[in-house]
Design a protein around this motif. Structure first.
Motif, PDB file in Angstrom:
ATOM      1  N   ILE A   1     -12.187  56.755  52.228  1.00 64.19           N
ATOM      2  CA  ILE A   1     -13.014  56.727  51.010  1.00 64.19           C
ATOM      3  C   ILE A   1     -12.366  57.577  49.922  1.00 64.19           C
ATOM      4  O   ILE A   1     -12.290  57.173  48.750  1.00 64.19           O
ATOM      5  CB  ILE A   1     -14.444  57.221  51.326  1.00 64.19           C
ATOM      6  N   LYS A   2     -11.878  58.751  50.313  1.00 68.42           N
ATOM      7  CA  LYS A   2     -11.228  59.655  49.353  1.00 68.42           C
ATOM      8  C   LYS A   2     -10.035  58.976  48.683  1.00 68.42           C
ATOM      9  O   LYS A   2      -9.861  59.046  47.457  1.00 68.42           O
ATOM     10  CB  LYS A   2     -10.782  60.925  50.075  1.00 68.42           C
ATOM     11  N   GLU A   3      -9.243  58.301  49.485  1.00 70.11           N
ATOM     12  CA  GLU A   3      -8.046  57.646  48.966  1.00 70.11           C
ATOM     13  C   GLU A   3      -8.382  56.581  47.922  1.00 70.11           C
ATOM     14  O   GLU A   3      -7.634  56.383  46.962  1.00 70.11           O
ATOM     15  CB  GLU A   3      -7.290  56.999  50.140  1.00 70.11           C
ATOM     16  N   LYS A   4      -9.541  55.923  48.085  1.00 66.01           N
ATOM     17  CA  LYS A   4      -9.869  54.808  47.202  1.00 66.01           C
ATOM     18  C   LYS A   4     -10.694  55.194  45.971  1.00 66.01           C
ATOM     19  O   LYS A   4     -10.549  54.576  44.916  1.00 66.01           O
ATOM     20  CB  LYS A   4     -10.602  53.728  47.996  1.00 66.01           C
ATOM     21  N   ILE A   5     -11.553  56.207  46.092  1.00 63.76           N
ATOM     22  CA  ILE A   5     -12.447  56.466  44.944  1.00 63.76           C
ATOM     23  C   ILE A   5     -12.124  57.736  44.174  1.00 63.76           C
ATOM     24  O   ILE A   5     -12.692  57.950  43.096  1.00 63.76           O
ATOM     25  CB  ILE A   5     -13.930  56.489  45.376  1.00 63.76           C
ATOM     26  N   CYS A   6     -11.248  58.598  44.708  1.00 63.02           N
ATOM     27  CA  CYS A   6     -10.879  59.794  43.937  1.00 63.02           C
ATOM     28  C   CYS A   6     -10.237  59.364  42.619  1.00 63.02           C
ATOM     29  O   CYS A   6      -9.402  58.443  42.597  1.00 63.02           O
ATOM     30  CB  CYS A   6      -9.922  60.677  44.734  1.00 63.02           C
ATOM     31  N   ASP A   7     -10.600  60.007  41.544  1.00 62.33           N
ATOM     32  CA  ASP A   7     -10.199  59.677  40.177  1.00 62.33           C
ATOM     33  C   ASP A   7     -10.946  58.465  39.626  1.00 62.33           C
ATOM     34  O   ASP A   7     -10.702  58.046  38.494  1.00 62.33           O
ATOM     35  CB  ASP A   7      -8.681  59.438  40.061  1.00 62.33           C
ATOM     36  N   GLY A   8     -11.870  57.902  40.429  1.00 62.53           N
ATOM     37  CA  GLY A   8     -12.741  56.853  39.915  1.00 62.53           C
ATOM     38  C   GLY A   8     -13.940  57.474  39.220  1.00 62.53           C
ATOM     39  O   GLY A   8     -14.127  58.701  39.236  1.00 62.53           O
ATOM     40  N   PHE A   9     -14.784  56.644  38.612  1.00 65.07           N
ATOM     41  CA  PHE A   9     -15.913  57.147  37.838  1.00 65.07           C
ATOM     42  C   PHE A   9     -17.233  56.561  38.363  1.00 65.07           C
ATOM     43  O   PHE A   9     -17.303  55.371  38.704  1.00 65.07           O
ATOM     44  CB  PHE A   9     -15.750  56.783  36.357  1.00 65.07           C
ATOM     45  N   PHE A  10     -18.239  57.432  38.414  1.00 60.18           N
ATOM     46  CA  PHE A  10     -19.584  56.998  38.812  1.00 60.18           C
ATOM     47  C   PHE A  10     -20.119  56.063  37.736  1.00 60.18           C
ATOM     48  O   PHE A  10     -20.210  56.433  36.569  1.00 60.18           O
ATOM     49  CB  PHE A  10     -20.489  58.229  38.958  1.00 60.18           C
TER      50      PHE A  10
END
Length: 530
Positions: free
Chosen positions: A14-23
């Motif tokens: 999960i960290k690999e895919k959503i880090c730097d993403g936005f809520f």
């Protein structure tokens, strides 16, 4: 589903895919399910969390636009915030998603009440489930279990293994123990074996969903159970296992509802056929009544004293043996003869009707048994829905399901809690109708000490009580449809319908209740339950 070792790998993926993403936003499309939409440069993910204690899960899924427009948004203060970190608590099932503004979402994936908390400055400011009761509290702290160096020799193999490592997936241990004969191992060997299987979980994961529906990280070398699905990522297998579990639950609930109805109807038909099969007795009665009529007519010229209950005369059908014939009060002998001729006529008509009905009822029973055989073979929800659609007319003919018009005209509200139908009165007159129509084994509920609706859980002639969660939910309905609706919790009494009676001359809706039990429950609006 989300065992601690599963979460170790999920956290990384999960960290690999959503880090730097936005809520983007978060909604609840179904009861106990939260969808959090996270936008990255490449795509938008749905972080799906299930707070159902039987299907607790967390996983990433592909983007799908929300179907419902009138759903409630959650955690709106995070909109547009960038995901800065995803981390798992040490040796506990607490996973956190951190945002650039310092707030974080804490996923609690254990105990009977899973939840998601919005935490700011080490204080809960919002929550997915029951936010008002959690605001202002400190967030749950990681509580690493006790890992023992020595195992208790007198305990079972499962207990010995969980003493060495309490974080092992307990649902799989019985299979593991049976395959490797762990029950026969001395304590020292159990300890060594437990450390080996723990190392396999940490260093050699083989994510797969077993034929049993369980998610597993062990290879078949460790756990030789057939695989339903093998995955390269843990997330994909958790998503598959969760969706499969939800599918099976929905299939089971919908299927069981129909099966119970069909089985109950089969029993009724078998009883009817058994009665109709005894119709020859009606013919025997007809012959006897006709004989009484003939014998009485032969004595029609005789008079009888008022109040005579029977007459004894010679039976010329049986070599003039004496026979005693009961008489109807207030009728002479000729009138009694006519009475028996009518009874003979009715008995013959009953026999003829039975003979006509018998093949029809047998045909209906064959249809019911065929439907039961067909539905027993269905293993997928879409197939069940298609089957219901194809057999809709036939099911309606045998009385399964009310039309929307019938529901609208019903004197009381109807809802479902799992496989149980719940009736709720609309007013005092409706309360009387509901309670009088309920079966004696149904469960009757009412908010205690205040005016409100009568509520009934339909039991289908079952003498046992339903599961406690069904009673608590129905009690919540009773609290909601009462003057206690605005209370945080309200006392609701419940008992069997047979212990509820209406005194003669009592006002509409008034009853006397015996042998009741009481539960304190929060009011629940059944129309808001998905």
């Amino acid at each position: 589903m989300n065992n601690y070792y599963t979460l170790i790998y999920l956290n990384r993926e999960i960290k690999e895919k959503i880090c730097d993403g936005f809520f983007d936003f978060a909604i609840s499309p179904h009861k106990d399910v939260l969808h959090i939409y996270i936008k990255t440069k490449e795509e938008t993910y749905r972080l799906i969390f299930s707070a159902n204690s039987r299907e607790t899960a967390l996983f990433l899924d592909y983007y799908r636009p929300p179907k419902k427009r009138n759903v409630l948004d959650f955690f709106s203060s995070l909109e547009g915030q960038e995901v800065s970190e995803v981390s798992l608590a040490k040796k506990d099932r607490l996973l956190s998603v951190y945002f650039e503004n310092g707030k974080h979402l804490l996923f609690k994936l254990f105990s009977g009440r899973p939840n998601v908390f919005l935490v700011d400055n080490n204080q809960i400011t919002d929550a997915f489930k029951n936010p008002e009761s959690h605001k202002g509290e400190a967030p749950p702290e990681p509580m690493a279990p006790d890992f023992k160096e020595e195992v208790s020799p007198k305990r079972s193999a499962k207990n010995q293994m969980t003493e060495v490592n309490p974080l092992l997936p307990r649902n799989l241990l019985p299979y593991l123990i049976e395959q490797h004969d762990v029950e026969e191992m001395p304590p020292a060997k159990v300890k060594a074996f437990t450390r080996q299987v723990t190392q396999a979980l940490r260093e050699d994961p083989h994510p797969r969903v077993l034929k049993t529906g369980d998610f597993c990280l062990w290879s078949r070398e460790w756990l030789d159970i057939s695989t339903n699905k093998q995955c390269s990522e843990v997330n994909d297998c958790v998503a598959y296992a969760y969706k499969n579990a939800v599918h099976l639950r929905r299939l089971h609930n919908k299927k069981e509802d129909i099966v119970r109805f069909l089985k109950r109807t089969v029993e009724q038909k078998e009883g009817t056929i058994a009665q109709l099969s005894q119709s020859k007795k009606s013919l025997e009665r007809a012959d006897r009544y006709e004989k009484y009529g003939h014998l009485l007519m032969a004595h029609a010229h005789e008079s009888i004293s008022p109040g005579t209950e029977s007459i004894t005369i010679k039976d010329f059908y049986e070599d003039d043996e004496e026979i005693t014939i009961p008489l109807q009060e207030g009728r002479d002998i000729a009138q009694n003869a006519e009475y028996y001729y009518e009874k003979a006529k009715d008995a013959r008509k009953s026999y003829e009707n039975a003979q006509k009905r018998l093949p029809v009822e047998k045909e209906k029973l064959e249809t019911l048994q065929k439907l039961l055989d067909e539905i027993d073979q269905i293993e997928r929800l879409p197939d069940l829905n298609s089957w219901i659609k194809d057999h809709k007319k036939k099911l309606q003919q045998i009385g399964f399901g009310d039309s929307d018009d019938k529901q609208a005209k019903s004197p009381y509200r109807k809802f479902k809690v799992g496989k149980y139908e719940v009736w709720i009165g609309k007013n005092a007159k409706s309360n009387d109708q509901l309670t009088s129509r309920a079966h004696k084994e149904d469960i009757w509920l009412h908010a205690r000490g205040v005016g409100g609706s009568h509520v009934v859980i339909r039991m289908g002639n079952q003498k046992d009580y339903p599961p406690k969660n069904v009673i608590l939910k129905a009690a919540g309905f009773a609290a909601y449809y009462s003057k206690a609706q605005g209370m945080k919790t309200a006392p609701v009494m419940y008992t069997k319908r047979k212990y509820v009676r209406k005194p003669k001359g009592a006002a509409p809706g008034a009853v006397v209740v015996e042998r009741e039990e009481v539960e304190m429950v929060p009011p629940i609006n059944p129309q808001e339950i998905n």
